[in-house]
Design an enzyme around this catalytic site. Sequence first.
Site, PDB file in Angstrom:
ATOM      1  N   GLY A   8       0.829  -1.218   0.000  1.00  0.00           N
ATOM      2  CA  GLY A   8       0.000   0.000   0.000  1.00  0.00           C
ATOM      3  C   GLY A   8       0.852   1.252   0.000  1.00  0.00           C
ATOM      4  N   ASP A  56       0.818  -8.561  -5.288  1.00  0.00           N
ATOM      5  CA  ASP A  56      -0.600  -8.245  -5.099  1.00  0.00           C
ATOM      6  C   ASP A  56      -1.100  -9.078  -3.914  1.00  0.00           C
ATOM      7  OD1 ASP A  56      -3.513  -8.234  -5.448  1.00  0.00           O
ATOM      8  OD2 ASP A  56      -3.059  -7.320  -7.387  1.00  0.00           O
ATOM      9  N   LEU A  57      -1.902  -8.462  -3.066  1.00  0.00           N
ATOM     10  CA  LEU A  57      -2.410  -9.201  -1.893  1.00  0.00           C
ATOM     11  C   LEU A  57      -3.316 -10.363  -2.302  1.00  0.00           C
ATOM     12  CD1 LEU A  57      -3.223  -6.821   1.094  1.00  0.00           C
ATOM     13  CD2 LEU A  57      -1.098  -7.927   0.484  1.00  0.00           C
ATOM     14  N   SER A  82      -9.996   0.224   0.958  1.00  0.00           N
ATOM     15  CA  SER A  82     -10.167   0.956   2.217  1.00  0.00           C
ATOM     16  C   SER A  82     -11.387   1.862   2.249  1.00  0.00           C
ATOM     17  CB  SER A  82      -8.910   1.784   2.498  1.00  0.00           C
ATOM     18  OG  SER A  82      -8.856   2.904   1.649  1.00  0.00           O
ATOM     19  N   SER A 134      -8.443  -1.212  12.071  1.00  0.00           N
ATOM     20  CA  SER A 134      -9.244   0.019  11.943  1.00  0.00           C
ATOM     21  C   SER A 134     -10.297   0.147  13.030  1.00  0.00           C
ATOM     22  CB  SER A 134      -9.935  -0.009  10.577  1.00  0.00           C
ATOM     23  OG  SER A 134     -10.957   0.953  10.516  1.00  0.00           O
ATOM     24  N   GLU A 136     -13.129   0.966  12.449  1.00  0.00           N
ATOM     25  CA  GLU A 136     -14.376   0.443  11.867  1.00  0.00           C
ATOM     26  C   GLU A 136     -14.730  -0.918  12.471  1.00  0.00           C
ATOM     27  OE1 GLU A 136     -16.811   1.117   9.147  1.00  0.00           O
ATOM     28  OE2 GLU A 136     -16.295   3.093   9.875  1.00  0.00           O
ATOM     29  N   TYR A 158     -16.250  -4.006   4.962  1.00  0.00           N
ATOM     30  CA  TYR A 158     -14.866  -3.555   5.224  1.00  0.00           C
ATOM     31  C   TYR A 158     -14.491  -3.851   6.674  1.00  0.00           C
ATOM     32  CZ  TYR A 158     -11.079  -0.284   6.361  1.00  0.00           C
ATOM     33  OH  TYR A 158      -9.907   0.277   6.835  1.00  0.00           O
ATOM     34  N   HIS A 188      -7.678   9.036   9.908  1.00  0.00           N
ATOM     35  CA  HIS A 188      -6.588  10.010   9.792  1.00  0.00           C
ATOM     36  C   HIS A 188      -6.509  10.472   8.342  1.00  0.00           C
ATOM     37  CE1 HIS A 188      -5.096   5.875   9.786  1.00  0.00           C
ATOM     38  NE2 HIS A 188      -4.284   6.259   8.814  1.00  0.00           N
TER      39      HIS A 188
HETATM   40  P1  NAP Z   1      -5.451   4.058   0.686  1.00  0.00           P
HETATM   41  O1  NAP Z   1      -4.952   5.450   0.450  1.00  0.00           O
HETATM   42  O2  NAP Z   1      -6.797   3.669   0.158  1.00  0.00           O
HETATM   43  O3  NAP Z   1      -4.365   3.059   0.072  1.00  0.00           O
HETATM   44  C1  NAP Z   1      -4.658   1.713  -0.163  1.00  0.00           C
HETATM   45  C2  NAP Z   1      -3.444   1.040  -0.783  1.00  0.00           C
HETATM   46  O4  NAP Z   1      -3.726  -0.345  -0.962  1.00  0.00           O
HETATM   47  C3  NAP Z   1      -3.015   1.592  -2.158  1.00  0.00           C
HETATM   48  O5  NAP Z   1      -1.623   1.717  -2.175  1.00  0.00           O
HETATM   49  C4  NAP Z   1      -3.454   0.480  -3.124  1.00  0.00           C
HETATM   50  O6  NAP Z   1      -2.650   0.375  -4.264  1.00  0.00           O
HETATM   51  C5  NAP Z   1      -3.223  -0.747  -2.244  1.00  0.00           C
HETATM   52  N1  NAP Z   1      -3.929  -1.933  -2.695  1.00  0.00           N
HETATM   53  C6  NAP Z   1      -5.263  -2.081  -2.906  1.00  0.00           C
HETATM   54  N2  NAP Z   1      -5.528  -3.333  -3.322  1.00  0.00           N
HETATM   55  C7  NAP Z   1      -4.351  -3.996  -3.368  1.00  0.00           C
HETATM   56  C8  NAP Z   1      -3.977  -5.313  -3.724  1.00  0.00           C
HETATM   57  N3  NAP Z   1      -4.871  -6.214  -4.139  1.00  0.00           N
HETATM   58  N4  NAP Z   1      -2.663  -5.660  -3.627  1.00  0.00           N
HETATM   59  C9  NAP Z   1      -1.739  -4.758  -3.250  1.00  0.00           C
HETATM   60  N5  NAP Z   1      -2.033  -3.472  -2.929  1.00  0.00           N
HETATM   61  C10 NAP Z   1      -3.320  -3.112  -2.988  1.00  0.00           C
HETATM   62  O7  NAP Z   1      -5.454   3.718   2.231  1.00  0.00           O
HETATM   63  P2  NAP Z   1      -4.840   4.547   3.477  1.00  0.00           P
HETATM   64  O8  NAP Z   1      -5.806   5.579   3.896  1.00  0.00           O
HETATM   65  O9  NAP Z   1      -3.442   4.890   3.167  1.00  0.00           O
HETATM   66  O10 NAP Z   1      -4.890   3.437   4.622  1.00  0.00           O
HETATM   67  C11 NAP Z   1      -3.813   2.505   4.788  1.00  0.00           C
HETATM   68  C12 NAP Z   1      -4.327   1.280   5.520  1.00  0.00           C
HETATM   69  O11 NAP Z   1      -4.832   1.661   6.793  1.00  0.00           O
HETATM   70  C13 NAP Z   1      -5.484   0.563   4.832  1.00  0.00           C
HETATM   71  O12 NAP Z   1      -5.339  -0.807   5.104  1.00  0.00           O
HETATM   72  C14 NAP Z   1      -6.712   1.103   5.518  1.00  0.00           C
HETATM   73  O13 NAP Z   1      -7.773   0.169   5.432  1.00  0.00           O
HETATM   74  C15 NAP Z   1      -6.184   1.250   6.925  1.00  0.00           C
HETATM   75  N6  NAP Z   1      -6.817   2.278   7.744  1.00  0.00           N
HETATM   76  C16 NAP Z   1      -6.914   3.545   7.264  1.00  0.00           C
HETATM   77  C17 NAP Z   1      -7.463   4.530   8.070  1.00  0.00           C
HETATM   78  C18 NAP Z   1      -7.547   5.968   7.603  1.00  0.00           C
HETATM   79  O14 NAP Z   1      -8.272   6.751   8.234  1.00  0.00           O
HETATM   80  N7  NAP Z   1      -6.834   6.354   6.564  1.00  0.00           N
HETATM   81  C19 NAP Z   1      -7.904   4.205   9.364  1.00  0.00           C
HETATM   82  C20 NAP Z   1      -7.768   2.905   9.820  1.00  0.00           C
HETATM   83  C21 NAP Z   1      -7.205   1.938   8.995  1.00  0.00           C
HETATM   84  P3  NAP Z   1      -3.013   1.060  -5.687  1.00  0.00           P
HETATM   85  O15 NAP Z   1      -2.382   2.427  -5.637  1.00  0.00           O
HETATM   86  O16 NAP Z   1      -2.376   0.139  -6.657  1.00  0.00           O
HETATM   87  O17 NAP Z   1      -4.496   1.124  -5.783  1.00  0.00           O
HETATM   88  O1  F7E Z   2     -16.595   8.795   6.000  1.00  0.00           O
HETATM   89  C1  F7E Z   2     -19.879  10.490   6.382  1.00  0.00           C
HETATM   90  C2  F7E Z   2     -19.892   8.978   6.287  1.00  0.00           C
HETATM   91  O2  F7E Z   2     -15.601   7.833   3.944  1.00  0.00           O
HETATM   92  C3  F7E Z   2     -16.620   9.450   7.241  1.00  0.00           C
HETATM   93  C4  F7E Z   2     -11.416   4.886   5.969  1.00  0.00           C
HETATM   94  O3  F7E Z   2     -10.101   5.360   5.947  1.00  0.00           O
HETATM   95  O4  F7E Z   2     -11.766   5.627   8.223  1.00  0.00           O
HETATM   96  C5  F7E Z   2     -12.242   5.736   6.900  1.00  0.00           C
HETATM   97  O5  F7E Z   2     -13.582   5.291   6.800  1.00  0.00           O
HETATM   98  C6  F7E Z   2     -18.053   9.784   7.631  1.00  0.00           C
HETATM   99  C7  F7E Z   2     -19.027   8.622   7.483  1.00  0.00           C
HETATM  100  O6  F7E Z   2     -14.430   7.540   6.199  1.00  0.00           O
HETATM  101  C8  F7E Z   2     -20.253  11.720   3.006  1.00  0.00           C
HETATM  102  O7  F7E Z   2     -21.218   8.483   6.381  1.00  0.00           O
HETATM  103  C9  F7E Z   2     -21.196  12.067   4.933  1.00  0.00           C
HETATM  104  O8  F7E Z   2     -19.850   8.571   8.613  1.00  0.00           O
HETATM  105  O9  F7E Z   2     -14.393   9.695   5.114  1.00  0.00           O
HETATM  106  P1  F7E Z   2     -15.218   8.501   5.216  1.00  0.00           P
HETATM  107  P2  F7E Z   2     -14.845   6.237   7.030  1.00  0.00           P
HETATM  108  O10 F7E Z   2     -15.997   5.523   6.435  1.00  0.00           O
HETATM  109  O11 F7E Z   2     -14.956   6.635   8.454  1.00  0.00           O
HETATM  110  C10 F7E Z   2     -11.789   4.298   8.761  1.00  0.00           C
HETATM  111  C11 F7E Z   2     -11.220   4.335  10.165  1.00  0.00           C
HETATM  112  C12 F7E Z   2     -11.133   3.327   7.881  1.00  0.00           C
HETATM  113  O12 F7E Z   2     -10.544   2.352   8.339  1.00  0.00           O
HETATM  114  C13 F7E Z   2     -11.428   3.434   6.424  1.00  0.00           C
HETATM  115  O13 F7E Z   2     -10.463   2.742   5.642  1.00  0.00           O
HETATM  116  O14 F7E Z   2     -18.534  10.790   6.751  1.00  0.00           O
HETATM  117  N1  F7E Z   2     -20.200  11.146   5.122  1.00  0.00           N
HETATM  118  N2  F7E Z   2     -21.255  12.425   3.643  1.00  0.00           N
HETATM  119  C14 F7E Z   2     -19.606  10.928   3.944  1.00  0.00           C
HETATM  120  N3  F7E Z   2     -18.554  10.143   3.630  1.00  0.00           N
HETATM  121  C15 F7E Z   2     -18.149  10.129   2.339  1.00  0.00           C
HETATM  122  N4  F7E Z   2     -17.097   9.367   1.988  1.00  0.00           N
HETATM  123  N5  F7E Z   2     -18.774  10.892   1.379  1.00  0.00           N
HETATM  124  C16 F7E Z   2     -19.824  11.712   1.659  1.00  0.00           C
HETATM  125  O15 F7E Z   2     -20.375  12.378   0.781  1.00  0.00           O
END
Ligand code: NAP
Ligand code: F7E
Length: 346
Positions: A8, A56-57, A82, A134, A136, A158, A188
């Site tokens: 990732g 690839d995962l 994600s 996460s 979630e 998810y 984040h």
């Molecule tokens: P992101 O921007 O959506 O990045 C996802 C990454 O996964 C990309 O590099 C994508 O590659 C890669 N990927 C997707 N499918 C794949 C596959 N089949 N094989 C190999 N690589 C693959 O996610 P992020 O926000 O940086 O989050 C990083 C991790 O933390 C994720 O696991 C997410 O679920 C978790 N997480 C995120 C948050 C948050 O708030 N950001 C919170 C809690 C947990 P491509 O560029 O090729 O698509």
């Molecule tokens: O939604 C509300 C929506 O898509 C946040 C991922 O990184 O964090 C992320 O997941 C909130 C939700 O993030 C819209 O209903 C309203 O309540 O930015 P989001 P998420 O679903 O919390 C967790 C920790 C992860 O692990 C995930 O990978 O915002 N919301 N209106 C909306 N959300 C989106 N996307 N778009 C809207 O128009």
Amino acid sequence: MKRALITGVTGQDGSYLAEHLLRCGYEVWGLLRGQPSPHRSRISRIADDLKFVEGDLLDQSSLVAAVDRAQPDEVYNLAAISYVPMSWQQADLTGEVTGLGVLRMLEAIRMVSGIGRSGTTSMAGQIRFYQASSSEMFGKVREVPQNEDTALHPRSPYGVAKTYGHFITRNYRESFGLFAVSGILFNHESPRRGREFVTRKISRAAARISKGLQSELRLGNLDAVRDWGFAGDYVKAMHLMLQQGNPGDYVVGTGRTHSVRDAVRIAFETVGLDWSRHVVCDSRLVRPAEVDLLCADPKRARAQLGWEPTVDFDELVRMMVEADLERAEREQRDVARAPTEPEGDW
Ligand code: NAP
Ligand code: F7E
């Protein structure tokens, strides 16, 4: 020199973590899938300092080959599908990548390290493994705030897939003595956040509306609440988790919550606009099942890792809007030459 392998690496967190590990003196390997083009992504600026390996995962043998080639001391498994809404549309794929992908990565480490299926092994000299769990997973929450012992009740495919990844990581730690940890990270964000996530959707829209490039912003539930922090802070916690004497799981978040409406207000204030004239509530964007009040109790991370967030919510939203204003200005300048926003602007 320590070596790290990041899955990732092209994602938001992967790019910040790669930069952080380079600054710490690591040799950093990034796993790229498909026909990779690291120069058109969030890592274009550091691409020359990284090493890349294909994988690839979804493909076990590619992961074994990647671990064998990179010979990492630490593996950070950040790859996933994600985006939560997509997980209802592609639940099967989400289970395969976000859930079973973790098992495949752990198996790759076990195979390359020569750790047998029977009995445990010493942790000395092992490849250390970080899993991106996460908030979630808490979903329909049992208590507020949530800590490492809070029961899990995911509310999306998810969240369910992440819960599998979380427990299989713990299981490999307990079954084989692997140094395998999960960071249970709350939301984040950053200027590198994907445009589909709500904070970036808001910051980008506020910037583009202020520049006359967009007229309205359609959102779902404005009352949804999250514990939002800055991605640059959170990747430091990931690294710290793998530097501990013993493996363990950690909740990482700010312990403070805000609503989507708060993010909208701050973003539009930053560009001097009245949000209520531009935001449209669209019921099609409301989720089939929403999580309850997610709020981190990061006491363990504070006490054991010495980790603290450095960017508060207002600063975070403003930082994202400022970055999107720069992009919008570039877009305005380029509009005569190219009809769409240029890529590779991370
Ligand atoms: P992101 O921007 O959506 O990045 C996802 C990454 O996964 C990309 O590099 C994508 O590659 C890669 N990927 C997707 N499918 C794949 C596959 N089949 N094989 C190999 N690589 C693959 O996610 P992020 O926000 O940086 O989050 C990083 C991790 O933390 C994720 O696991 C997410 O679920 C978790 N997480 C995120 C948050 C948050 O708030 N950001 C919170 C809690 C947990 P491509 O560029 O090729 O698509
Ligand atoms: O939604 C509300 C929506 O898509 C946040 C991922 O990184 O964090 C992320 O997941 C909130 C939700 O993030 C819209 O209903 C309203 O309540 O930015 P989001 P998420 O679903 O919390 C967790 C920790 C992860 O692990 C995930 O990978 O915002 N919301 N209106 C909306 N959300 C989106 N996307 N778009 C809207 O128009």
